[in-house]
Scaffold this motif. Structure first.
Motif, short mmCIF file in Angstrom:
data_model
loop_
_atom_site.label_atom_id
_atom_site.label_comp_id
_atom_site.label_asym_id
_atom_site.label_seq_id
_atom_site.Cartn_x
_atom_site.Cartn_y
_atom_site.Cartn_z
N PHE A 199 -14.75 -10.52 -9.58
CA PHE A 199 -14.04 -9.61 -8.96
C PHE A 199 -13.41 -8.74 -9.82
O PHE A 199 -13.33 -7.47 -9.60
CB PHE A 199 -13.16 -10.25 -8.09
N ALA A 200 -12.70 -9.13 -11.06
CA ALA A 200 -12.22 -8.42 -11.82
C ALA A 200 -13.29 -7.54 -12.66
O ALA A 200 -12.76 -6.51 -13.05
CB ALA A 200 -11.36 -9.34 -12.84
N PHE A 201 -14.01 -8.05 -13.04
CA PHE A 201 -15.33 -7.26 -13.53
C PHE A 201 -15.84 -6.25 -12.91
O PHE A 201 -16.15 -5.07 -13.43
CB PHE A 201 -16.52 -8.23 -14.03
N SER A 202 -15.97 -6.56 -11.66
CA SER A 202 -16.58 -5.23 -10.58
C SER A 202 -15.94 -4.04 -10.65
O SER A 202 -16.14 -2.94 -10.46
CB SER A 202 -16.83 -6.04 -9.09
N ALA A 203 -14.36 -4.48 -10.85
CA ALA A 203 -13.56 -3.36 -10.76
C ALA A 203 -13.67 -2.09 -11.79
O ALA A 203 -13.34 -1.08 -11.86
CB ALA A 203 -12.03 -3.62 -11.04
N LEU A 204 -14.39 -2.45 -13.08
CA LEU A 204 -14.85 -1.50 -13.92
C LEU A 204 -15.78 -0.75 -13.48
O LEU A 204 -15.98 0.63 -13.91
CB LEU A 204 -15.36 -2.42 -15.30
N VAL B 31 -3.42 -3.59 -11.01
CA VAL B 31 -2.57 -4.45 -11.03
C VAL B 31 -3.35 -5.91 -10.34
O VAL B 31 -3.25 -6.94 -10.99
CB VAL B 31 -1.38 -4.56 -10.28
N SER B 32 -3.85 -5.67 -9.11
CA SER B 32 -4.44 -6.73 -8.57
C SER B 32 -5.84 -7.19 -9.46
O SER B 32 -6.11 -8.47 -9.38
CB SER B 32 -5.20 -6.28 -6.82
N THR B 33 -6.35 -6.25 -10.06
CA THR B 33 -7.62 -6.58 -10.77
C THR B 33 -7.37 -7.47 -12.01
O THR B 33 -7.72 -8.49 -12.55
CB THR B 33 -8.08 -5.30 -11.53
N ALA B 34 -6.04 -7.14 -12.72
CA ALA B 34 -5.62 -7.82 -13.71
C ALA B 34 -5.21 -9.27 -13.33
O ALA B 34 -5.34 -10.31 -13.85
CB ALA B 34 -4.29 -7.22 -14.27
N LEU B 35 -4.50 -9.35 -11.96
CA LEU B 35 -4.06 -10.68 -11.36
C LEU B 35 -5.40 -11.62 -11.34
O LEU B 35 -5.58 -12.68 -11.62
CB LEU B 35 -3.53 -10.53 -10.22
N PHE B 36 -6.69 -10.95 -10.81
CA PHE B 36 -7.96 -11.72 -10.51
C PHE B 36 -8.27 -12.26 -11.98
O PHE B 36 -8.78 -13.27 -12.08
CB PHE B 36 -8.81 -10.89 -9.90
N THR C 82 0.64 -1.06 0.13
CA THR C 82 -0.05 0.04 -0.01
C THR C 82 0.79 1.23 -0.07
O THR C 82 0.22 2.26 0.01
CB THR C 82 -0.99 0.04 1.31
N VAL C 83 2.14 1.05 0.17
CA VAL C 83 3.05 2.38 0.19
C VAL C 83 3.17 2.81 -1.41
O VAL C 83 3.25 3.95 -1.71
CB VAL C 83 4.66 2.17 0.37
N ILE C 84 2.72 1.88 -2.54
CA ILE C 84 2.53 2.23 -3.69
C ILE C 84 1.15 2.85 -3.99
O ILE C 84 0.19 2.68 -3.18
CB ILE C 84 2.66 1.10 -4.64
N PRO C 85 1.10 3.78 -4.85
CA PRO C 85 -0.19 4.61 -4.98
C PRO C 85 -1.31 3.48 -5.43
O PRO C 85 -1.03 2.70 -5.97
CB PRO C 85 0.19 5.50 -6.29
N ARG C 86 -2.43 3.63 -4.65
CA ARG C 86 -3.58 2.77 -4.72
C ARG C 86 -4.01 2.36 -5.98
O ARG C 86 -4.53 1.56 -6.43
CB ARG C 86 -4.70 3.30 -4.02
N VAL C 87 -4.03 3.55 -6.93
CA VAL C 87 -4.49 3.17 -8.29
C VAL C 87 -3.64 2.23 -9.10
O VAL C 87 -4.38 1.28 -9.86
CB VAL C 87 -4.51 4.68 -9.03
N ALA D 32 -3.91 -6.19 -0.61
CA ALA D 32 -3.21 -4.83 -1.20
C ALA D 32 -4.52 -3.81 -1.74
O ALA D 32 -4.06 -2.65 -1.87
CB ALA D 32 -2.36 -5.41 -2.61
N ARG D 33 -5.82 -4.40 -1.83
CA ARG D 33 -6.90 -3.43 -2.47
C ARG D 33 -8.01 -3.22 -1.58
O ARG D 33 -8.68 -2.47 -1.64
CB ARG D 33 -7.39 -3.95 -3.83
N GLU D 34 -7.98 -4.22 -0.56
CA GLU D 34 -9.22 -4.29 0.37
C GLU D 34 -8.80 -3.77 1.86
O GLU D 34 -7.59 -3.72 2.36
CB GLU D 34 -9.92 -5.65 0.33
N ASP D 35 -9.74 -3.78 2.70
CA ASP D 35 -9.41 -3.60 4.29
C ASP D 35 -8.69 -4.70 4.76
O ASP D 35 -9.37 -5.93 4.82
CB ASP D 35 -10.63 -3.43 4.85
N PRO D 36 -7.42 -4.65 5.02
CA PRO D 36 -6.56 -5.84 5.58
C PRO D 36 -7.17 -6.39 6.63
O PRO D 36 -7.17 -7.73 6.88
CB PRO D 36 -5.33 -5.10 6.03
N TYR D 37 -8.01 -5.87 7.79
CA TYR D 37 -8.44 -6.59 8.80
C TYR D 37 -9.66 -7.60 8.36
O TYR D 37 -9.96 -8.68 8.80
CB TYR D 37 -9.09 -5.53 9.84
N GLY D 38 -10.40 -7.00 7.30
CA GLY D 38 -11.58 -7.60 6.80
C GLY D 38 -11.00 -8.92 5.96
O GLY D 38 -11.74 -9.96 6.03
#
Length: 257
Positions: free
Chosen positions: A244-249, A95-100, A85-90, A195-201
């Motif tokens: 999950f990947a589709f929802s990112a759109l 990247v995580s969406t592409a991996l999904f 998360t030190v990397i800009p969130r966008v 990397a993209r969601e709430d870590p506790y969740g």
């Protein structure tokens, strides 16, 4: 009076909105993690390890060893993901969406190519691995004497209560599960989710998902291992990952999730 009172209302609204976003982010991460873990773990190697070991040894010991390994792995994966998360969130979001999307397409391809009884090879592989560990355990028992807590009443009755959870079976369940999980699809997806969601969740959802799958394996044993269609679970898993990947759109990277 109007000038002095006007800032009070926005502050209250902002605090309520941020609390709602935090709660929604946790729930979203929890649901995402638990669903991804279930479709990744059912019929997986760690599932078979728990199922086969539970048929041979004390179920509580096997469950405790496996869950400690999976809980530790989930926490490590969440930490790895949160570190990004030190990397800009966008960037991490897309990247995580592409991996999904990649995971989803791969799982669909694997599932469609599988035969209906695909899980048998992995089941046999795990059985051979556990048999090898059993032989090593028997050799250790011969060297150390007969008082093993898993094989029934022996000469170490006074130590049975505390040895029950640090017995060779506990260590074996922990080691086999941890090694099988390292680098596994569920570990990678937990890292991506954190990397993209709430870590506790993600941590809570991932742990609960592992509890459900491992508990099912320990209680049901061989019957569940043989009844589960790895092909069907893999295809469903591919659809979940693609969803999950589709929802990112439709969700902005800065939406608070």
């Amino acid at each position: 009076l109007q000038k002095g009172s006007s800032p009070v209302v926005p502050v209250h609204i902002v605090s309520e909105e941020s609390a709602d976003k935090t709660n929604l982010g946790f729930i979203h991460a929890f649901v995402a993690a638990i669903s991804v873990i279930i479709v990744s773990e059912l019929g997986d190697k760690t599932f078979f390890i728990a199922a086969i070991m539970a048929m041979r040894y004390n179920r509580l010991t096997v469950l405790a060893g496996a869950m400690l390994a999976l809980g530790l792995m989930t926490c490590l994966s969440v930490l790895f993901g949160y570190a990004t998360t030190v990397i800009p969130r966008v960037y991490t979001y897309y990247v995580s969406t592409a991996l999904f999307a990649i995971f989803g397409i791969r799982m669909l391809r694997e599932g469609l190519k599988m035969s209906p009884d695909e899980g048998q090879e992995e089941l046999e592989e795990v059985q051979a691995e556990i048999k090898k560990k059993d032989e090593e355990l028997q050799r250790t028992k011969l060297l150390n004497g007969p008082g093993d807590v898993e094989s029934g009443p022996g000469t170490t009755i006074p130590q049975k209560k505390w040895l029950h959870f640090i017995s060779p079976i506990f260590v074996q369940a922990f080691t086999l599960t941890f090694l099988a999980e390292w680098g596994d699809r569920s570990q990678l997806t937990t890292i991506v989710l954190a990397a993209r969601e709430d870590p506790y969740g993600v941590a809570v959802g991932g742990t609960v998902g592992h509890c459900l799958c491992t508990g099912l394996a320990v209680i049901g044993g061989r019957m569940i291992a043989q009844k589960i269609s790895v092909r069907t679970v893999t295809i469903i898993g591919g659809i979940v990952f693609l969803a999950f990947a589709f929802s990112a759109l439709f969700i902005s990277p800065d939406s608070g999730f």
